[in-house]
Design a protein around this motif. Structure first.
Motif, PDB file in Angstrom:
ATOM      1  N   ALA A 417       0.833  -1.210   0.000  1.00  0.00           N
ATOM      2  CA  ALA A 417       0.000   0.000   0.000  1.00  0.00           C
ATOM      3  C   ALA A 417       0.859   1.248   0.000  1.00  0.00           C
ATOM      4  CB  ALA A 417      -0.927  -0.022   1.211  1.00  0.00           C
ATOM      5  N   LEU A 418       1.894   1.220   0.824  1.00  0.00           N
ATOM      6  CA  LEU A 418       2.779   2.370   0.874  1.00  0.00           C
ATOM      7  C   LEU A 418       3.512   2.565  -0.453  1.00  0.00           C
ATOM      8  CD1 LEU A 418       4.311   1.998   4.468  1.00  0.00           C
ATOM      9  CD2 LEU A 418       2.718   3.756   3.675  1.00  0.00           C
ATOM     10  N   GLY A 419       3.814   1.434  -1.121  1.00  0.00           N
ATOM     11  CA  GLY A 419       4.468   1.540  -2.417  1.00  0.00           C
ATOM     12  C   GLY A 419       3.564   2.204  -3.441  1.00  0.00           C
ATOM     13  N   LEU A 420       2.275   1.821  -3.416  1.00  0.00           N
ATOM     14  CA  LEU A 420       1.325   2.442  -4.352  1.00  0.00           C
ATOM     15  C   LEU A 420       1.191   3.934  -4.072  1.00  0.00           C
ATOM     16  CD1 LEU A 420      -1.438  -0.329  -4.451  1.00  0.00           C
ATOM     17  CD2 LEU A 420       0.178   0.256  -6.261  1.00  0.00           C
ATOM     18  N   LEU A 421       1.091   4.274  -2.767  1.00  0.00           N
ATOM     19  CA  LEU A 421       0.961   5.688  -2.421  1.00  0.00           C
ATOM     20  C   LEU A 421       2.227   6.458  -2.808  1.00  0.00           C
ATOM     21  CD1 LEU A 421      -0.707   5.449   1.114  1.00  0.00           C
ATOM     22  CD2 LEU A 421      -1.783   6.231  -1.014  1.00  0.00           C
ATOM     23  N   ALA A 422       3.399   5.821  -2.579  1.00  0.00           N
ATOM     24  CA  ALA A 422       4.639   6.517  -2.903  1.00  0.00           C
ATOM     25  C   ALA A 422       4.778   6.746  -4.394  1.00  0.00           C
ATOM     26  CB  ALA A 422       5.825   5.716  -2.372  1.00  0.00           C
ATOM     27  N   ASN A 423       4.196   5.821  -5.182  1.00  0.00           N
ATOM     28  CA  ASN A 423       4.240   5.985  -6.646  1.00  0.00           C
ATOM     29  C   ASN A 423       3.034   6.779  -7.169  1.00  0.00           C
ATOM     30  OD1 ASN A 423       6.681   4.542  -7.057  1.00  0.00           O
ATOM     31  ND2 ASN A 423       5.573   2.605  -6.783  1.00  0.00           N
ATOM     32  N   GLN A 424       2.236   7.336  -6.215  1.00  0.00           N
ATOM     33  CA  GLN A 424       1.083   8.187  -6.536  1.00  0.00           C
ATOM     34  C   GLN A 424       0.066   7.453  -7.419  1.00  0.00           C
ATOM     35  OE1 GLN A 424       2.066  12.168  -7.794  1.00  0.00           O
ATOM     36  NE2 GLN A 424       3.897  12.273  -6.490  1.00  0.00           N
ATOM     37  N   ALA A 425      -0.043   6.110  -7.155  1.00  0.00           N
ATOM     38  CA  ALA A 425      -1.037   5.337  -7.907  1.00  0.00           C
ATOM     39  C   ALA A 425      -2.440   5.700  -7.458  1.00  0.00           C
ATOM     40  CB  ALA A 425      -0.790   3.835  -7.701  1.00  0.00           C
ATOM     41  N   ALA A 426      -2.602   6.175  -6.243  1.00  0.00           N
ATOM     42  CA  ALA A 426      -3.921   6.532  -5.737  1.00  0.00           C
ATOM     43  C   ALA A 426      -4.190   8.025  -5.881  1.00  0.00           C
ATOM     44  CB  ALA A 426      -4.041   6.118  -4.267  1.00  0.00           C
ATOM     45  N   GLY A 427      -3.406   8.706  -6.632  1.00  0.00           N
ATOM     46  CA  GLY A 427      -3.611  10.135  -6.818  1.00  0.00           C
ATOM     47  C   GLY A 427      -2.407  10.923  -6.369  1.00  0.00           C
ATOM     48  N   THR A 428      -2.363  12.177  -6.756  1.00  0.00           N
ATOM     49  CA  THR A 428      -1.230  13.018  -6.421  1.00  0.00           C
ATOM     50  C   THR A 428      -1.311  13.446  -4.959  1.00  0.00           C
ATOM     51  OG1 THR A 428      -1.139  13.810  -8.691  1.00  0.00           O
ATOM     52  CG2 THR A 428       0.003  15.119  -7.019  1.00  0.00           C
ATOM     53  N   LEU A 429      -0.145  13.283  -4.259  1.00  0.00           N
ATOM     54  CA  LEU A 429      -0.063  13.662  -2.847  1.00  0.00           C
ATOM     55  C   LEU A 429       0.746  14.936  -2.705  1.00  0.00           C
ATOM     56  CD1 LEU A 429       0.750  10.185  -1.211  1.00  0.00           C
ATOM     57  CD2 LEU A 429      -1.448  11.347  -1.244  1.00  0.00           C
ATOM     58  N   PRO A 430       0.440  15.717  -1.698  1.00  0.00           N
ATOM     59  CA  PRO A 430       1.257  16.894  -1.428  1.00  0.00           C
ATOM     60  C   PRO A 430       2.715  16.459  -1.184  1.00  0.00           C
ATOM     61  CG  PRO A 430      -0.736  16.931  -0.113  1.00  0.00           C
ATOM     62  CD  PRO A 430      -0.690  15.587  -0.738  1.00  0.00           C
ATOM     63  N   ASP A 431       3.619  17.365  -1.403  1.00  0.00           N
ATOM     64  CA  ASP A 431       5.044  17.028  -1.278  1.00  0.00           C
ATOM     65  C   ASP A 431       5.392  16.532   0.123  1.00  0.00           C
ATOM     66  OD1 ASP A 431       5.442  17.699  -3.878  1.00  0.00           O
ATOM     67  OD2 ASP A 431       6.191  19.734  -3.454  1.00  0.00           O
ATOM     68  N   SER A 432       4.897  17.166   1.138  1.00  0.00           N
ATOM     69  CA  SER A 432       5.197  16.735   2.508  1.00  0.00           C
ATOM     70  C   SER A 432       4.648  15.341   2.774  1.00  0.00           C
ATOM     71  CB  SER A 432       4.626  17.733   3.522  1.00  0.00           C
ATOM     72  OG  SER A 432       3.219  17.858   3.360  1.00  0.00           O
ATOM     73  N   ALA A 433       3.420  15.069   2.313  1.00  0.00           N
ATOM     74  CA  ALA A 433       2.839  13.739   2.511  1.00  0.00           C
ATOM     75  C   ALA A 433       3.587  12.703   1.697  1.00  0.00           C
ATOM     76  CB  ALA A 433       1.357  13.767   2.144  1.00  0.00           C
ATOM     77  N   LEU A 434       4.020  13.078   0.483  1.00  0.00           N
ATOM     78  CA  LEU A 434       4.749  12.141  -0.376  1.00  0.00           C
ATOM     79  C   LEU A 434       6.085  11.770   0.280  1.00  0.00           C
ATOM     80  CD1 LEU A 434       4.930  10.634  -3.076  1.00  0.00           C
ATOM     81  CD2 LEU A 434       5.941  12.699  -4.063  1.00  0.00           C
ATOM     82  N   ARG A 435       6.765  12.774   0.869  1.00  0.00           N
ATOM     83  CA  ARG A 435       8.051  12.490   1.525  1.00  0.00           C
ATOM     84  C   ARG A 435       7.869  11.535   2.702  1.00  0.00           C
ATOM     85  NH1 ARG A 435      10.668  14.714   5.700  1.00  0.00           N
ATOM     86  NH2 ARG A 435       9.054  16.322   5.931  1.00  0.00           N
ATOM     87  N   LEU A 436       6.845  11.763   3.511  1.00  0.00           N
ATOM     88  CA  LEU A 436       6.581  10.874   4.645  1.00  0.00           C
ATOM     89  C   LEU A 436       6.191   9.479   4.187  1.00  0.00           C
ATOM     90  CD1 LEU A 436       4.636  13.312   7.001  1.00  0.00           C
ATOM     91  CD2 LEU A 436       6.991  12.513   7.266  1.00  0.00           C
ATOM     92  N   THR A 437       5.435   9.394   3.094  1.00  0.00           N
ATOM     93  CA  THR A 437       4.998   8.096   2.569  1.00  0.00           C
ATOM     94  C   THR A 437       6.203   7.293   2.084  1.00  0.00           C
ATOM     95  OG1 THR A 437       2.886   9.027   1.913  1.00  0.00           O
ATOM     96  CG2 THR A 437       3.526   6.960   0.896  1.00  0.00           C
ATOM     97  N   ARG A 438       7.112   7.950   1.406  1.00  0.00           N
ATOM     98  CA  ARG A 438       8.297   7.233   0.913  1.00  0.00           C
ATOM     99  C   ARG A 438       9.192   6.756   2.075  1.00  0.00           C
ATOM    100  NH1 ARG A 438       9.700  11.139  -4.329  1.00  0.00           N
ATOM    101  NH2 ARG A 438       8.085  10.213  -5.720  1.00  0.00           N
ATOM    102  N   ILE A 439       9.306   7.585   3.136  1.00  0.00           N
ATOM    103  CA  ILE A 439      10.074   7.155   4.319  1.00  0.00           C
ATOM    104  C   ILE A 439       9.427   5.928   4.938  1.00  0.00           C
ATOM    105  CG2 ILE A 439      10.746   7.801   6.665  1.00  0.00           C
ATOM    106  CD1 ILE A 439      11.075  10.668   5.654  1.00  0.00           C
ATOM    107  N   ALA A 440       8.114   5.948   5.064  1.00  0.00           N
ATOM    108  CA  ALA A 440       7.394   4.809   5.641  1.00  0.00           C
ATOM    109  C   ALA A 440       7.558   3.575   4.766  1.00  0.00           C
ATOM    110  CB  ALA A 440       5.922   5.161   5.814  1.00  0.00           C
ATOM    111  N   HIS A 441       7.523   3.761   3.422  1.00  0.00           N
ATOM    112  CA  HIS A 441       7.682   2.627   2.509  1.00  0.00           C
ATOM    113  C   HIS A 441       9.092   2.028   2.651  1.00  0.00           C
ATOM    114  CE1 HIS A 441       8.485   0.871  -1.595  1.00  0.00           C
ATOM    115  NE2 HIS A 441       7.437   0.157  -1.153  1.00  0.00           N
ATOM    116  N   ARG A 442      10.094   2.895   2.761  1.00  0.00           N
ATOM    117  CA  ARG A 442      11.483   2.403   2.899  1.00  0.00           C
ATOM    118  C   ARG A 442      11.661   1.638   4.202  1.00  0.00           C
ATOM    119  NH1 ARG A 442      13.523   6.772   1.311  1.00  0.00           N
ATOM    120  NH2 ARG A 442      13.960   7.748   3.324  1.00  0.00           N
TER     121      ARG A 442
END
Length: 620
Positions: A417-442
């Motif tokens: 799920a985090l991978g999909l969110l990090a790749n913005q498969a569920a829609g475009t995320l704000p930059d701050s949310a995208l950065r946190l999502t990628r950290i969580a995915h890693r």
């Protein structure tokens, strides 16, 4: 007791030395007195022998006139210098005397009534020998020794009379140097055999104190003189050179006593150590056994060994046969006796043996070869019961396995799920949310790797991992691993460089061998400084292939090197783990290589990096 004995010996030696010296000095003085007595008696007899010539003349010429007597006596006086006077006494009455001057009163003297007892008269007549009497006090002064020489007529053999001779004792004393001896000795002449009888002493100190004097008797026909002597300073009461001898004896006493005291302390310490060791041996919680290294037979065992293995291990060869936890006979290591014969010690060998009930017992062995003081080789063996540790490990592994399985499914979902969110498969995320999502995915991926490592190590230990063994081209496998880890190396700004690769094949499971090599590569990259190289190459020898990974980091600290392949082991720098990681990579690598009948190892010097290698046998 030794001190008392040594002091007694020293006193005895001192006394023996003193007595020996006293005996030697006494023997010297006895020899002096014997010589003196012999000389004195010889002088007396020599004088009397000279007078015997006059007696012979009278026996031939009984009517010897005064002039002829004076002539013969003068000759005798010149020959016998110790004579005081000579008289002719027909029928014991003195008619002639020489020298006449000063001796006129002796003319007409009847010897039988004046100075010659009846007993001596009888001896004279019966033995026809000269008879001595004295010492006598002379009218003219001084003392003399009287000698009466019998005269018998040569024609008829009838008794004629005697020659009366007076010897001057003072002249005799001077002739034998008695005065010189008196300067260094207490000396007396006595008519008694008791030196304390002062009335019988006629020469010497009458009030002398006698202690074991030397003695000689002058036996003359008719009388006896007794000669006593001792040194003026007395007999020696200490050994020769007393300071030297007693100093040496005192030094010997001190040395022997000190040596005995030192040895006694050593023996007491040794006894104390033996008592401590015996208590440690008997009460130790681990099994301890002593074996004869020549026959491998058990010499002694403590109660703990008996509680662990019962009465089973009567020989060291018992530990040559070890099993795995499933009861299969171990063949991957040499026997204990062979190891101890080759090396002096053995540390931390683990395995399973069968106790006296036939049950498998996990143990850890430590052995040491020793030579006893009498030259007998022995082996000390320490046996640790690993049952509780193995039980704890099984519980831990079961817990880890359970937790890992329970975590894998939700982690997979979360990571996906985090991978999909990090790749913005569920829609475009704000930059701050995208950065946190990628950290969580890693982080979720890192946690997934940890779970996978835990599951892999659990499978390997439990023997549940299945391997697909095939012949693999080593060069192709190495290049593929290096290619796969390229992005990881780039992130750490490290270059992985392939050097010479042997054109050989090995038999292994491709996936697991790549996993093992990947662990070595990732560790080398992780511990290498930025802008450095990691070298990968192969070496072959005796149908063995080694894949080597060399880095140029800080190396492995010496104190950490024995623990490199243990689970969760990580070297520390400045009190903290130097690099992030699970600490399972090298442990998994070791288990994988063992499963593939290979090995893993390393060489490292602090500050010069490390070289890890995987070793496999060439495929036929």
């Amino acid at each position: 007791m030794v001190l008392i004995l040594m002091v007694s010996v020293a006193i005895t030696v001192d006394r023996v030395s003193t007595e020996r010296l006293k005996t030697e000095v006494r023997q010297e003085w006895q020899a002096k007195i014997d010589d003196l007595a012999l000389d004195l008696q010889g002088r007396i007899l020599q004088n009397i022998k000279t007078v015997w010539g006059l007696a012979a003349s009278v026996s031939v010429e009984p009517e010897l006139g005064e002039a002829r007597f004076q002539e013969l006596a003068a000759v005798i006086f010149r020959l016998a210098t110790e004579l005081r006077n000579i008289g002719l006494a027909p029928d014991f009455v003195i008619n002639n005397i020489y020298p006449l001057e000063g001796n006129e009163a002796a003319i007409g003297l009847d010897l039988r009534t004046q100075s010659l007892p009846a007993e001596q008269v009888r001896m004279l007549m019966e033995t026809e020998r000269a008879v001595f009497s004295g010492p006598i006090n002379l009218v003219q002064g001084g003392q003399g020794l009287a000698a009466r020489i019998p005269i018998f007529s040569s024609d008829s053999g009838e008794f004629w009379g005697v020659v009366s001779v007076i010897l001057d004792l003072q002249s005799l004393y001077e002739a034998v140097n008695l005065g010189i001896i008196m300067q260094e000795a207490q000396l007396v002449l006595s008519t008694s055999s008791d030196p304390s009888n002062s009335e019988s002493i006629f020469f010497g100190t009458q009030e002398a104190s006698w202690k074991w004097p030397v003695y000689n008797a002058l036996d003359m026909h008719g009388t006896s003189w007794h000669l006593f002597a001792q040194p003026k300073a007395g007999w020696p009461d200490q050994p020769p050179q007393p300071l030297l001898l007693r100093g040496i004896l005192a030094l010997l006493v001190l040395l022997v006593t000190a040596a005995t005291f030192w040895l006694t302390r050593l023996l007491l310490k040794d006894r104390q150590m033996q008592q401590w060791f015996s208590g440690l041996f008997e009460l130790a919680p681990v099994g301890i056994a002593l074996f004869d290294a020549s026959s491998n037979q058990l010499l002694r065992a403590n109660p703990s060994l008996k509680s662990i293995l019962g009465e089973h291990p009567r020989s060291l060869a018992f530990f040559n046969k070890t099993f795995d936890e499933y009861g299969n006979l171990s063949t991957d290591c040499e026997g204990l006796t062979e190891t101890l014969a080759r090396s002096e010690r053995l540390n931390g060998r683990q395995g399973y043996v069968k106790d006296n009930t036939g049950a498998l017992k996990p143990i850890m062995l430590h052995g040491l070869n020793l030579i006893t003081t009498d030259g007998k080789p022995v082996v000390w063996l320490i046996v640790e019961d690993m049952s509780e540790q193995k039980k704890a490990e099984r519980l831990k592994n079961q817990f880890i396995s359970t937790v890992s399985h329970e975590l894998r499914t939700p982690l997979t979902s979360i990571s996906g799920a985090l991978g999909l969110l990090a790749n913005q498969a569920a829609g475009t995320l704000p930059d701050s949310a995208l950065r946190l999502t990628r950290i969580a995915h890693r982080n979720s991926e890192q946690l997934t790797h940890l779970v996978n490592d835990l599951l892999d190590i659990e499978k390997l230990i439990a023997g549940k991992m299945t391997l697909d063994m095939k012949a693999l081209q080593v060069s192709d496998l190495v290049r593929e691993c290096v290619e796969n880890i390229g992005n990881y190396a780039s992130d750490h700004q490290v270059t992985v460089e392939i050097r010479q690769l042997a054109d050989v094949k090995v038999t292994a499971d491709k996936r697991r061998l790549m996993q093992a090599l990947n662990n070595l590569l990732s560790n080398a990259i992780k511990f290498s400084p930025e802008h450095s190289d990691v070298l990968v190459y192969t070496e072959t020898e005796n149908h063995k292939v080694r894949i080597k990974v060399q880095d140029f980091g800080k190396g492995i600290p010496p104190e950490f090197q024995p623990s490199v392949f243990e689970k969760f082991a990580q070297a520390e720098t400045d009190g903290r783990c130097s690099k992030a990681g699970t600490g399972l990579g090298l442990a998994i690598t070791r288990e994988l290589m063992l499963k593939m009948h290979g090995s893993v190892g390393f060489t490292s010097r602090p500050g010069q990096g490390a070289t890890f290698w995987l070793e496999l046998t060439e495929a036929e």
